[in-house]
Write a protein that holds these residues in place. Structure first.
Motif, PDB file in Angstrom:
ATOM      1  N   LEU A 191      47.530 -34.131  74.491  1.00 50.48           N
ATOM      2  CA  LEU A 191      47.424 -35.623  75.259  1.00 50.48           C
ATOM      3  C   LEU A 191      47.591 -36.656  74.641  1.00 50.48           C
ATOM      4  O   LEU A 191      48.013 -37.642  75.347  1.00 50.48           O
ATOM      5  CB  LEU A 191      46.309 -35.379  76.201  1.00 50.48           C
ATOM      6  CG  LEU A 191      46.044 -34.388  77.173  1.00 50.48           C
ATOM      7  CD1 LEU A 191      44.654 -34.412  77.827  1.00 50.48           C
ATOM      8  CD2 LEU A 191      46.976 -34.402  78.380  1.00 50.48           C
ATOM      9  N   GLY A 192      47.442 -36.587  73.262  1.00 50.02           N
ATOM     10  CA  GLY A 192      47.484 -37.885  72.548  1.00 50.02           C
ATOM     11  C   GLY A 192      46.216 -38.654  72.503  1.00 50.02           C
ATOM     12  O   GLY A 192      46.351 -39.968  72.117  1.00 50.02           O
ATOM     13  N   ALA A 193      45.127 -38.043  73.077  1.00 46.32           N
ATOM     14  CA  ALA A 193      43.692 -38.741  72.880  1.00 46.32           C
ATOM     15  C   ALA A 193      42.641 -37.495  72.772  1.00 46.32           C
ATOM     16  O   ALA A 193      42.751 -36.407  73.327  1.00 46.32           O
ATOM     17  CB  ALA A 193      43.732 -39.418  74.596  1.00 46.32           C
ATOM     18  N   ASP A 194      41.848 -38.140  72.191  1.00 47.73           N
ATOM     19  CA  ASP A 194      40.683 -37.370  71.778  1.00 47.73           C
ATOM     20  C   ASP A 194      39.801 -36.977  73.293  1.00 47.73           C
ATOM     21  O   ASP A 194      39.548 -38.104  73.858  1.00 47.73           O
ATOM     22  CB  ASP A 194      39.747 -37.701  70.660  1.00 47.73           C
ATOM     23  CG  ASP A 194      40.356 -37.920  69.402  1.00 47.73           C
ATOM     24  OD1 ASP A 194      41.228 -37.017  69.146  1.00 47.73           O
ATOM     25  OD2 ASP A 194      40.290 -38.760  68.424  1.00 47.73           O
ATOM     26  N   LEU A 195      39.309 -36.042  73.531  1.00 52.75           N
ATOM     27  CA  LEU A 195      38.563 -35.440  74.703  1.00 52.75           C
ATOM     28  C   LEU A 195      37.128 -35.371  74.266  1.00 52.75           C
ATOM     29  O   LEU A 195      36.853 -34.647  73.178  1.00 52.75           O
ATOM     30  CB  LEU A 195      39.148 -34.278  75.486  1.00 52.75           C
ATOM     31  CG  LEU A 195      40.642 -34.291  75.741  1.00 52.75           C
ATOM     32  CD1 LEU A 195      41.202 -33.048  76.537  1.00 52.75           C
ATOM     33  CD2 LEU A 195      40.728 -35.467  76.932  1.00 52.75           C
ATOM     34  N   ASP A 196      36.274 -35.595  75.107  1.00 53.34           N
ATOM     35  CA  ASP A 196      34.738 -35.560  74.789  1.00 53.34           C
ATOM     36  C   ASP A 196      34.191 -34.792  76.224  1.00 53.34           C
ATOM     37  O   ASP A 196      34.728 -35.071  77.303  1.00 53.34           O
ATOM     38  CB  ASP A 196      33.947 -36.724  74.470  1.00 53.34           C
ATOM     39  CG  ASP A 196      34.159 -37.651  75.360  1.00 53.34           C
ATOM     40  OD1 ASP A 196      33.508 -37.755  76.480  1.00 53.34           O
ATOM     41  OD2 ASP A 196      34.776 -38.791  74.849  1.00 53.34           O
ATOM     42  N   THR A 226      42.705 -19.111  89.307  1.00 46.39           N
ATOM     43  CA  THR A 226      42.822 -20.498  88.714  1.00 46.39           C
ATOM     44  C   THR A 226      41.725 -21.100  88.149  1.00 46.39           C
ATOM     45  O   THR A 226      40.758 -21.147  88.927  1.00 46.39           O
ATOM     46  CB  THR A 226      43.770 -21.312  89.555  1.00 46.39           C
ATOM     47  OG1 THR A 226      44.757 -20.888  90.117  1.00 46.39           O
ATOM     48  CG2 THR A 226      43.895 -22.697  89.080  1.00 46.39           C
ATOM     49  N   ALA A 227      41.514 -21.510  87.144  1.00 52.67           N
ATOM     50  CA  ALA A 227      40.396 -22.044  86.435  1.00 52.67           C
ATOM     51  C   ALA A 227      40.644 -23.775  86.407  1.00 52.67           C
ATOM     52  O   ALA A 227      41.978 -24.111  86.457  1.00 52.67           O
ATOM     53  CB  ALA A 227      40.099 -21.813  84.903  1.00 52.67           C
ATOM     54  N   LEU A 228      39.634 -24.417  86.251  1.00 52.72           N
ATOM     55  CA  LEU A 228      39.777 -25.964  86.374  1.00 52.72           C
ATOM     56  C   LEU A 228      39.191 -26.497  85.025  1.00 52.72           C
ATOM     57  O   LEU A 228      37.970 -26.367  84.609  1.00 52.72           O
ATOM     58  CB  LEU A 228      39.130 -26.409  87.463  1.00 52.72           C
ATOM     59  CG  LEU A 228      39.234 -28.221  87.477  1.00 52.72           C
ATOM     60  CD1 LEU A 228      40.601 -28.549  87.868  1.00 52.72           C
ATOM     61  CD2 LEU A 228      38.416 -28.588  88.661  1.00 52.72           C
ATOM     62  N   PHE A 229      39.897 -27.232  84.210  1.00 52.44           N
ATOM     63  CA  PHE A 229      39.605 -27.903  82.997  1.00 52.44           C
ATOM     64  C   PHE A 229      39.257 -29.215  83.162  1.00 52.44           C
ATOM     65  O   PHE A 229      40.050 -30.057  83.900  1.00 52.44           O
ATOM     66  CB  PHE A 229      40.430 -27.647  81.875  1.00 52.44           C
ATOM     67  CG  PHE A 229      40.257 -28.769  80.619  1.00 52.44           C
ATOM     68  CD1 PHE A 229      39.201 -28.051  79.857  1.00 52.44           C
ATOM     69  CD2 PHE A 229      40.883 -29.894  80.502  1.00 52.44           C
ATOM     70  CE1 PHE A 229      38.900 -29.083  78.553  1.00 52.44           C
ATOM     71  CE2 PHE A 229      40.469 -30.798  79.416  1.00 52.44           C
ATOM     72  CZ  PHE A 229      39.516 -30.351  78.512  1.00 52.44           C
ATOM     73  N   VAL A 230      38.037 -29.532  82.669  1.00 53.19           N
ATOM     74  CA  VAL A 230      37.578 -31.264  82.931  1.00 53.19           C
ATOM     75  C   VAL A 230      37.335 -31.542  81.426  1.00 53.19           C
ATOM     76  O   VAL A 230      36.380 -31.017  80.878  1.00 53.19           O
ATOM     77  CB  VAL A 230      36.406 -31.410  83.903  1.00 53.19           C
ATOM     78  CG1 VAL A 230      36.110 -33.178  83.899  1.00 53.19           C
ATOM     79  CG2 VAL A 230      36.727 -30.728  85.420  1.00 53.19           C
ATOM     80  N   GLY A 231      37.825 -32.906  81.318  1.00 52.94           N
ATOM     81  CA  GLY A 231      37.559 -33.483  79.931  1.00 52.94           C
ATOM     82  C   GLY A 231      37.845 -35.219  80.197  1.00 52.94           C
ATOM     83  O   GLY A 231      38.291 -35.627  80.886  1.00 52.94           O
ATOM     84  N   PHE A 232      36.892 -35.868  79.321  1.00 49.40           N
ATOM     85  CA  PHE A 232      36.975 -37.261  79.305  1.00 49.40           C
ATOM     86  C   PHE A 232      37.585 -37.905  77.961  1.00 49.40           C
ATOM     87  O   PHE A 232      37.214 -37.150  76.883  1.00 49.40           O
ATOM     88  CB  PHE A 232      35.612 -37.911  79.430  1.00 49.40           C
ATOM     89  CG  PHE A 232      35.015 -37.526  80.967  1.00 49.40           C
ATOM     90  CD1 PHE A 232      34.944 -38.345  81.982  1.00 49.40           C
ATOM     91  CD2 PHE A 232      34.305 -36.113  81.050  1.00 49.40           C
ATOM     92  CE1 PHE A 232      34.442 -38.054  83.084  1.00 49.40           C
ATOM     93  CE2 PHE A 232      33.797 -35.899  82.342  1.00 49.40           C
ATOM     94  CZ  PHE A 232      33.785 -36.768  83.500  1.00 49.40           C
ATOM     95  N   ALA A 233      38.080 -38.953  78.038  1.00 48.58           N
ATOM     96  CA  ALA A 233      38.646 -39.718  76.866  1.00 48.58           C
ATOM     97  C   ALA A 233      38.511 -41.159  77.326  1.00 48.58           C
ATOM     98  O   ALA A 233      38.448 -41.711  78.326  1.00 48.58           O
ATOM     99  CB  ALA A 233      40.261 -39.377  76.800  1.00 48.58           C
TER     100      ALA A 233
END
Length: 818
Positions: free
Chosen positions: A603-608, A768-775
């Motif tokens: 994505l071009g950004a670190d996810l936490d 279908t799974a769902l991925f969630v991440g914050f940046a």
């Protein structure tokens, strides 16, 4: 000049004037316009399912205003239609529609709706191209200044589920869902013909579900703009339900054909319940009443099997379970389309309901609502819906409100002003007089006081500039939704903006902020944010209001006045990101994901604060699945890195089970639904219900203690850190709010108000799974600005503070023998 020549010149002028009058469009003084407001929002029923000339609109959403105009003079008139609504500050948002009319026409206006706190109704005016007000006339030739709505206009809050029925003749059974004992939420059913749909997607924002039974795109009078608006509405998160049987070929060949979840074939007529699945029979006849030997009326049914479904489609009736046979007859199926879903019913819904003795359960399954929760014996609060749905006092969506405001800066304004006044009084009255007297210069005290005042004024201006900042400041929170492997995404943007000085600006949310001038229209929308008035607290507004214009077709607001303070906005955005999320998930079995399943951040950004959510079955209207959803939490996923399920499991806390043994790798797999009581410690930590309790605990709620704090929602907390755990937990709860067990005493007072649009529970299916991440990045969208009236180039604003929540659907391989 002789009298004869004067007469000849005057005659020539009269001829020229008469000729111009014949060919020139009607002037403001000559035009005779009659008109009426056909609807505001959509015509709908009352809570008891009765029609009484009601129109409903949803607070804070774009609202369509449909107007009928007739030019009785027959001469061409050009001008503008206008409607106004107040924003949260008391300024008026003006929606305009250019008109050119010679006879009769219908027009749509789109305006963000408010509660009319300043008694500003949805009145419509006509103005000339020069800006002068044009008088209007009623059908009885009564002269009026503006058109007023004829129907009763009723606002509904953002929690209310709005179902729009566009079926020919209407699907009257939908009204059964409005009964208090039928649904777990406030619900209204609106009605209009396909030809009466808005021609911009903004006009459908207030609608959650559209039902089109016996859909026939060829026979309807829906024009190209209306069809594109409907398709775009689905792409942005709407749920379109199509009932199809004899018209299967027409629908398949239409623009809606590529959206369908299954390949259709010619229907057959049946009277046997064996043509339906056991689940379908339970919905039609009730689980306690066995199905009759024959259906109550013949049914034309398109045959759909598992092999007819597209790879990303799922069965709705019967709902998806690991035990569902590939040979099972599928009555309804759904498929994602953008952020929304298309539900295909393989029969006309009207005929289907006539064939059974029970209607509510089948409609709930199709529309995706649940029956009211059973009364909780631990709760003795005053409730709605006959004592089953409790009053709520904690609005999770307020965290978004408090995350994009500038209340800290406002506090600094007050603090500095107070300190400056105190310092000035001390310096002017005591300090300066003491110093002048000591130096023997008391005679020049007045000039000294004047010089001190000038210095103090300059200091105050510099300090205020320092506090307010230089230029424009923006804080934003963005929710990005997409599919793994694709750069095409949609986003919801919550924006707070302030300026250092009084200024009028134009604002835009272009789909491509790097090439703003060439951004395609209809891919973004921007409107002022509206917030719910809670606890009977009066809204603060400016004493002198101003007007600014909303342009939903271009995603722009024009002439917005900033008074060196903040305004908040909400935007819808669609476009292409520079990066993407890649992933490959597969199952070793129905109870375990493969260890080598992986997710890669490009994505071009670190996810936490990342989570991967997996469901053990599909949605069922009468069964909660909060213990059938499992999550794989992990702390971070840096840009360019890949993580496997095996490494996620290895990083989980190695808790001991109730039996005292250390859990094995088999325990780390997906637990079967309902087995939480016997699951190991690691399994319990991965259950959605366990995580949900953990998130809710930060708001003072939890299922284990069944405790709550009645005044917690009225906290005076003015600013919430978008990077803090509290904000993150609120967004996770909003993402899966429909899956929370509302009958649990620990959660039943949580609310989401306008946060319902953030729910992505429907994306989580068996396949279908769902991925969630914050940046800590601003996401793919940017708010852009220019000086009002300048027509200069748009300039993007880099946010001072930003946070983005990324949510991606990921197909699970190996689910259906792939």
């Amino acid at each position: 000049m002789t009298a004869q020549r004067k007469t000849r010149v005057l005659g020539e002028c009269l001829v020229i004037a008469a000729t111009l009058a014949m060919w020139w469009p009607a002037t403001a003084s000559a035009v005779h316009l009659t008109g009426r407001i056909i609807s505001v929002g959509f015509p709908s029923t009352d809570p008891h399912g009765r029609d009484h000339g009601l129109c409903h609109y949803k607070l804070g959403r774009w609202t369509p205003v449909r107007v009928d105009l007739t030019n009785t003079d027959g001469d061409l008139f050009s001008g503008w239609l206008e409607v106004r609504q107040p924003d949260r500050d008391g300024d008026l948002v003006v929606a305009r529609q250019q008109i050119s009319i010679r006879d009769s026409r219908h027009y749509f206006l789109y305006v963000p709706a408010a509660r009319n706190v300043r008694d500003v109704p949805f009145n419509v005016r006509v103005v000339s191209t020069e800006g002068s007000l044009i008088p209007l006339f009623t059908a009885s030739n009564e002269r009026i200044v503006e058109l007023t709505p004829e129907d009763q206009i009723i606002p509904v809050d953002a929690r209310t589920l709005v179902i729009l029925d566009i079926s020919a003749g209407g699907l009257n059974h939908l009204r059964d869902l409005t009964k208090e004992t039928t649904s777990d939420r406030d619900l209204i059913v609106a009605r209009c013909a396909p030809s009466e749909l808005p021609d911009l997607v903004a006009g459908l924002e207030m609608v959650d579900v559209i039902v089109w039974d016996a859909a026939d795109p060829s026979a309807s009078e829906m024009d190209l703009g209306q069809r594109e608006a409907l398709i775009e509405w689905v792409r942005r998160g709407g749920r379109l339900v199509l009932g199809v049987s004899t018209n299967w070929d027409i629908v398949s060949r239409s623009a809606f054909g590529e959206m369908l979840p299954a390949r259709l074939s010619e229907p057959t007529t049946t009277t046997s319940p064996k043509a339906l699945s056991p689940h379908a029979c339970d919905l039609l006849f009730g689980s306690e009443e066995p199905a009759t030997s024959t259906l109550l009326s013949p049914l034309k049914l398109c045959s759909i099997k598992r092999e007819n479904l597209l790879p990303d489609a799922e069965s709705v009736i019967p709902f998806e379970t690991p035990e569902l046979s590939n040979e099972e007859n599928i009555l309804a199926a759904s498929r994602p389309y953008g952020r929304g879903r298309v539900v295909l019913v393989a029969a006309e819904i009207q005929e289907l309901l006539k064939a059974g003795s029970y209607t509510e359960a089948l409609l709930r399954q199709i529309v995706r609502v649940k029956p009211p929760p059973k009364a909780n014996p631990q709760s003795n609060m005053q409730t709605r819906f006959g004592g089953t749905t409790p009053t709520r006092d904690l609005d999770l969506h307020e965290t978004v409100e408090k995350a994009t405001n500038f209340s800290i800066a406002a506090s600094l304004y007050f603090l500095f002003a107070f300190m400056f006044v105190v310092a000035y009084i001390i310096a002017a009255t005591f300090g300066s007089w003491t110093w002048l007297k000591k130096k023997g210069l008391a005679r020049v005290s007045w000039p000294a006081f004047a010089a001190l005042s000038v210095a103090a004024s300059a200091t105050s201006l510099l300090a205020v500039r320092f506090v307010r900042g230089i230029g424009n400041s923006v804080e934003c929170f963005t929710v990005v939704d997409g599919k793994a492997g694709s750069p095409d995404v949609g986003a919801i943007c919550y924006l707070g903006m302030k300026t250092a000085t009084y200024s009028n600006v134009d604002l835009s949310l272009p789909s491509n902020w790097l090439d703003i001038e060439n951004s395609p229209p209809l891919r973004a929308a921007l409107r002022p944010r509206w917030y719910e008035q809670r606890y009977a607290v009066s809204e603060a507004t400016y004493a002198a209001s101003t007007e600014y214009k909303a342009a939903p077709v271009a995603g722009q607001l024009h002439d917005v006045l900033f008074r060196a303070t903040e305004k908040q906005f909400e935007g819808r955005w669609e476009g292409t990101m520079a990066g993407r999320l890649n992933a490959a998930l597969y199952r070793k079995s129905w109870t375990e994901l493969g260890d080598q399943s992986w997710i890669e951040n490009k994505l071009g950004a670190d996810l936490d604060t990342c989570y991967l959510f997996v469901a053990a079955r599909g949605f069922s209207e009468n069964r909660s699945r909060h213990n059938g959803i499992h999550c794989y939490p992990f702390k971070a996923l840096p840009d360019g890195k890949r993580i496997t399920v095996a490494s996620i499991l290895a990083a989980l806390p190695r808790q001991r089970s109730d039996a005292g043994r250390a859990p094995t790798r088999g325990d780390a797999g997906i637990a079967s639904e309902g087995s939480a009581g016997a699951a190991s410690g690691t399994q319990i930590e991965r259950l959605f219900s366990t995580r949900c309790e953990e998130w809710a605990r930060s708001f003072g709620y939890g299922s284990s203690s069944a405790s709550y704090y009645p005044n917690y929602g009225q906290s005076s907390e003015g600013k919430i850190d978008v990077r803090g755990d509290k904000f993150t937990n609120a967004m996770l709860l909003l993402t899966f709010f429909d899956e929370i067990d509302q009958a649990d005493a620990g959660y039943h007072r949580l609310d989401r108000s306008q946060g319902r649009v953030l729910d992505r529970s429907s994306d989580l299916t068996l396949d279908t799974a769902l991925f969630v991440g914050f940046a800590n990045d601003p996401g793919p969208a940017r708010l852009c600005w220019r000086r009002s009236g300048s027509n200069g180039k748009w300039k993007p604003i880099d946010p001072d503070q930003s946070r983005t929540m990324y949510r991606f659907t990921i197909p699970i391989r190996g689910t259906r023998g792939q």
